[in-house]
Design an enzyme around this catalytic site. Structure first.
Site, PDB file in Angstrom:
ATOM      1  N   SER A  11       0.823  -1.221   0.000  1.00 55.22           N
ATOM      2  CA  SER A  11       0.000   0.000   0.000  1.00 55.22           C
ATOM      3  C   SER A  11       0.849   1.260   0.000  1.00 55.22           C
ATOM      4  O   SER A  11       0.325   2.362  -0.143  1.00 55.22           O
ATOM      5  CB  SER A  11      -0.926   0.010   1.220  1.00 55.22           C
ATOM      6  OG  SER A  11      -0.152   0.027   2.412  1.00 55.22           O
ATOM      7  N   SER A 126      14.948  -7.341   3.219  1.00 54.42           N
ATOM      8  CA  SER A 126      15.714  -7.210   4.452  1.00 54.42           C
ATOM      9  C   SER A 126      16.119  -5.739   4.578  1.00 54.42           C
ATOM     10  O   SER A 126      15.318  -4.841   4.328  1.00 54.42           O
ATOM     11  CB  SER A 126      16.898  -8.192   4.339  1.00 54.42           C
ATOM     12  OG  SER A 126      17.914  -7.920   5.233  1.00 54.42           O
ATOM     13  N   TYR A 140      14.971  -3.287  15.392  1.00 47.40           N
ATOM     14  CA  TYR A 140      14.712  -3.286  13.941  1.00 47.40           C
ATOM     15  C   TYR A 140      15.855  -4.016  13.230  1.00 47.40           C
ATOM     16  O   TYR A 140      15.622  -4.900  12.390  1.00 47.40           O
ATOM     17  CB  TYR A 140      14.577  -1.849  13.414  1.00 47.40           C
ATOM     18  CG  TYR A 140      14.435  -1.779  11.919  1.00 47.40           C
ATOM     19  CD1 TYR A 140      13.286  -2.251  11.294  1.00 47.40           C
ATOM     20  CD2 TYR A 140      15.460  -1.274  11.115  1.00 47.40           C
ATOM     21  CE1 TYR A 140      13.158  -2.216   9.917  1.00 47.40           C
ATOM     22  CE2 TYR A 140      15.339  -1.235   9.742  1.00 47.40           C
ATOM     23  CZ  TYR A 140      14.186  -1.705   9.141  1.00 47.40           C
ATOM     24  OH  TYR A 140      14.074  -1.685   7.766  1.00 47.40           O
ATOM     25  N   LYS A 144      15.764  -7.681  11.020  1.00 43.84           N
ATOM     26  CA  LYS A 144      16.201  -7.836   9.633  1.00 43.84           C
ATOM     27  C   LYS A 144      17.347  -8.845   9.533  1.00 43.84           C
ATOM     28  O   LYS A 144      17.455  -9.579   8.543  1.00 43.84           O
ATOM     29  CB  LYS A 144      16.615  -6.479   9.047  1.00 43.84           C
ATOM     30  CG  LYS A 144      15.441  -5.515   8.872  1.00 43.84           C
ATOM     31  CD  LYS A 144      14.395  -6.068   7.922  1.00 43.84           C
ATOM     32  CE  LYS A 144      13.284  -5.076   7.608  1.00 43.84           C
ATOM     33  NZ  LYS A 144      12.286  -5.590   6.658  1.00 43.84           N
ATOM     34  N   PHE A 173      15.605   4.845   1.518  1.00 41.88           N
ATOM     35  CA  PHE A 173      14.667   5.237   0.460  1.00 41.88           C
ATOM     36  C   PHE A 173      13.628   6.164   1.080  1.00 41.88           C
ATOM     37  O   PHE A 173      13.251   5.991   2.249  1.00 41.88           O
ATOM     38  CB  PHE A 173      13.977   4.010  -0.137  1.00 41.88           C
ATOM     39  CG  PHE A 173      14.841   3.270  -1.118  1.00 41.88           C
ATOM     40  CD1 PHE A 173      14.752   3.519  -2.484  1.00 41.88           C
ATOM     41  CD2 PHE A 173      15.769   2.349  -0.679  1.00 41.88           C
ATOM     42  CE1 PHE A 173      15.562   2.858  -3.382  1.00 41.88           C
ATOM     43  CE2 PHE A 173      16.597   1.677  -1.574  1.00 41.88           C
ATOM     44  CZ  PHE A 173      16.498   1.936  -2.932  1.00 41.88           C
TER      45      PHE A 173
HETATM   46  N1  LIG Z   1      12.491   2.998   3.356  1.00 46.89           N
HETATM   47  C1  LIG Z   1      13.676   2.580   3.704  1.00 46.89           C
HETATM   48  O1  LIG Z   1      14.635   3.386   3.783  1.00 46.89           O
HETATM   49  C2  LIG Z   1      13.927   1.126   3.978  1.00 46.89           C
HETATM   50  C3  LIG Z   1      15.257   0.711   4.148  1.00 46.89           C
HETATM   51  C4  LIG Z   1      15.522  -0.632   4.393  1.00 46.89           C
HETATM   52  C5  LIG Z   1      14.482  -1.543   4.478  1.00 46.89           C
HETATM   53  N2  LIG Z   1      13.191  -1.139   4.323  1.00 46.89           N
HETATM   54  C6  LIG Z   1      12.136  -2.147   4.430  1.00 46.89           C
HETATM   55  O2  LIG Z   1      11.292  -2.064   3.303  1.00 46.89           O
HETATM   56  C7  LIG Z   1      10.000  -2.561   3.630  1.00 46.89           C
HETATM   57  C8  LIG Z   1       8.963  -1.580   3.114  1.00 46.89           C
HETATM   58  O3  LIG Z   1       9.111  -0.361   3.820  1.00 46.89           O
HETATM   59  P1  LIG Z   1       8.773   1.061   3.173  1.00 46.89           P
HETATM   60  O4  LIG Z   1       9.993   1.861   3.255  1.00 46.89           O
HETATM   61  O5  LIG Z   1       8.092   0.885   1.874  1.00 46.89           O
HETATM   62  O6  LIG Z   1       7.765   1.621   4.308  1.00 46.89           O
HETATM   63  P2  LIG Z   1       6.234   2.109   4.202  1.00 46.89           P
HETATM   64  O7  LIG Z   1       6.093   3.113   3.131  1.00 46.89           O
HETATM   65  O8  LIG Z   1       5.879   2.499   5.606  1.00 46.89           O
HETATM   66  O9  LIG Z   1       5.449   0.785   3.806  1.00 46.89           O
HETATM   67  C9  LIG Z   1       5.278  -0.256   4.725  1.00 46.89           C
HETATM   68  C10 LIG Z   1       4.232  -1.206   4.204  1.00 46.89           C
HETATM   69  O10 LIG Z   1       4.103  -2.305   5.124  1.00 46.89           O
HETATM   70  C11 LIG Z   1       2.720  -2.513   5.363  1.00 46.89           C
HETATM   71  N3  LIG Z   1       2.531  -3.121   6.680  1.00 46.89           N
HETATM   72  C12 LIG Z   1       3.023  -2.684   7.863  1.00 46.89           C
HETATM   73  N4  LIG Z   1       2.624  -3.517   8.843  1.00 46.89           N
HETATM   74  C13 LIG Z   1       1.885  -4.491   8.253  1.00 46.89           C
HETATM   75  C14 LIG Z   1       1.194  -5.635   8.727  1.00 46.89           C
HETATM   76  N5  LIG Z   1       1.160  -5.966  10.035  1.00 46.89           N
HETATM   77  N6  LIG Z   1       0.554  -6.427   7.830  1.00 46.89           N
HETATM   78  C15 LIG Z   1       0.565  -6.112   6.514  1.00 46.89           C
HETATM   79  N7  LIG Z   1       1.184  -5.047   6.008  1.00 46.89           N
HETATM   80  C16 LIG Z   1       1.830  -4.246   6.875  1.00 46.89           C
HETATM   81  C17 LIG Z   1       2.077  -1.129   5.234  1.00 46.89           C
HETATM   82  O11 LIG Z   1       0.716  -1.219   4.829  1.00 46.89           O
HETATM   83  P3  LIG Z   1      -0.557  -1.080   5.795  1.00 46.89           P
HETATM   84  O12 LIG Z   1      -0.222  -0.047   6.825  1.00 46.89           O
HETATM   85  O13 LIG Z   1      -1.667  -0.703   4.858  1.00 46.89           O
HETATM   86  O14 LIG Z   1      -0.758  -2.452   6.347  1.00 46.89           O
HETATM   87  C18 LIG Z   1       2.870  -0.564   4.062  1.00 46.89           C
HETATM   88  O15 LIG Z   1       2.300  -0.983   2.842  1.00 46.89           O
HETATM   89  C19 LIG Z   1       9.991  -2.759   5.146  1.00 46.89           C
HETATM   90  O16 LIG Z   1      10.157  -4.119   5.435  1.00 46.89           O
HETATM   91  C20 LIG Z   1      11.203  -1.975   5.608  1.00 46.89           C
HETATM   92  O17 LIG Z   1      11.742  -2.492   6.786  1.00 46.89           O
HETATM   93  C21 LIG Z   1      12.891   0.178   4.090  1.00 46.89           C
END
Ligand SMILES: NC(=O)c1ccc[n+]([C@@H]2O[C@H](COP(=O)([O-])OP(=O)(O)OC[C@H]3O[C@@H](n4cnc5c(N)ncnc54)[C@H](OP(=O)(O)O)[C@@H]3O)[C@@H](O)[C@H]2O)c1
Length: 267
Positions: A11, A126, A140, A144, A173
């Protein structure tokens, strides 16, 4: 050839960008999240990865309308900030519930289908913090790192069944991740860590806001999905993060720690 792809955390942010990119390439994409937010050219699916029944029901609905599930991308996740001493066990468990056990639940739900069809790809999102842990986000980083070890073990187990397993480690990101970050209940003004924690998280959040665009991540994921034999570990990081990895590998550990504790405002 078009594939049937299930993406969790679709989402927002990285998951959403992947859903849009892969649907745009002609694949049938099921975009899962708790909100079941509509994503262009995808089928939105309600799924809370913390909830076994929700995961089982969502995967059953997909299996009812699709003969195959070719690809699972586990992207759902969030971060919790606060010193390790200030983080209650229940808060730490909630972090693992989503980032680690959430992914394992969806994997267990799709594996019977992937075994039956004789193949598939599981890609776990991850993080670079798996290799370069950061202060004041200890749980966190731990969630991971656990996901990464699990990914490698699973890869050996299912390779003879034709199922490929890989992990992608994003750096910073610009997504909804920063705004959705939770705060440990013990992170109050009274905490002995309060000042350093605030400085370190502010440093991290500034880097996240200036991070790479999610479309870059989606491009990398598209390459992995289309690769016939993807390797275990894939990086999606900026040049400055590549330098940090290099320093970690080349410097004596005390020297790296001295530099990084200052860069991350922990010192
Ligand atoms: N952004 C970064 O810099 C970064 C860096 C390293 C790793 N990551 C990883 O990338 C992944 C995506 O993160 P993002 O940056 O895209 O963050 P984001 O924009 O906050 O997106 C997180 C997504 O996870 C969903 N979510 C959270 N809890 C959930 C649950 N219990 N069940 C189902 N869906 C759930 C949220 O949707 P709903 O709230 O609608 O459920 C949302 O779609 C994560 O695993 C994060 O740890 C991100």
């Amino acid at each position: 050839m078009d594939k049937t792809i299930l993406i969790t955390g679709a989402s927002s942010g990285l998951g959403r960008a992947c859903a849009e990119r892969l649907a745009g390439a002609g694949h049938r994409v099921y975009a899962a999240s708790r909100r079941a937010a509509p994503v262009a050219a995808c089928t939105a699916v309600a799924m809370d990865v913390d909830d076994e029944a929700s995961v089982t029901a969502a995967v059953a609905r997909i299996r009812a309308s699709e003969p195959r599930i070719d690809v699972l991308i586990n992207c759902a996740g969030f971060g919790i900030a606060g010193a390790i001493e200030d983080t209650a066990t229940d808060e730490a468990k909630a972090q693992f519930e989503t980032n680690f056990f959430g992914a394992t639940r969806v994997v267990r739900s799709v594996l019977p289908q992937m075994r039956a069809q004789g193949g598939g790809l599981i890609l776990n999102v991850s993080s670079l913090v798996n290799q370069l842990p950061v202060p004041f986000q200890g749980y966190y980083c731990a969630s991971k790192a656990a996901l990464h070890a699990y990914t490698e073990a699973l890869r050996y187990e299912v390779a003879p069944l034709g199922i490929r397993v890989a992990a992608i480690e994003p750096g910073n990101f610009a997504t909804g991740f920063t705004g959705a970050r939770r705060r440990a209940s013990g992170w109050t003004e009274a905490s002995v860590y309060a000042e350093r924690c605030a400085a370190s998280i502010a440093w991290m959040e500034e880097d996240e806001r200036k991070g790479l665009p999610p479309a870059r991540f989606a491009e990398r994921v598209h390459e992995i999905v289309m690769h016939p034999h993807p390797k275990l570990r894939h990086l999606a990081i900026a040049p400055v993060e590549r330098v940090a990895l290099l320093l970690r590998a080349l410097l004596p550990s005390r020297a790296y720690e001295w530099i990084f504790s200052r860069v991350s405002k922990a010192a």
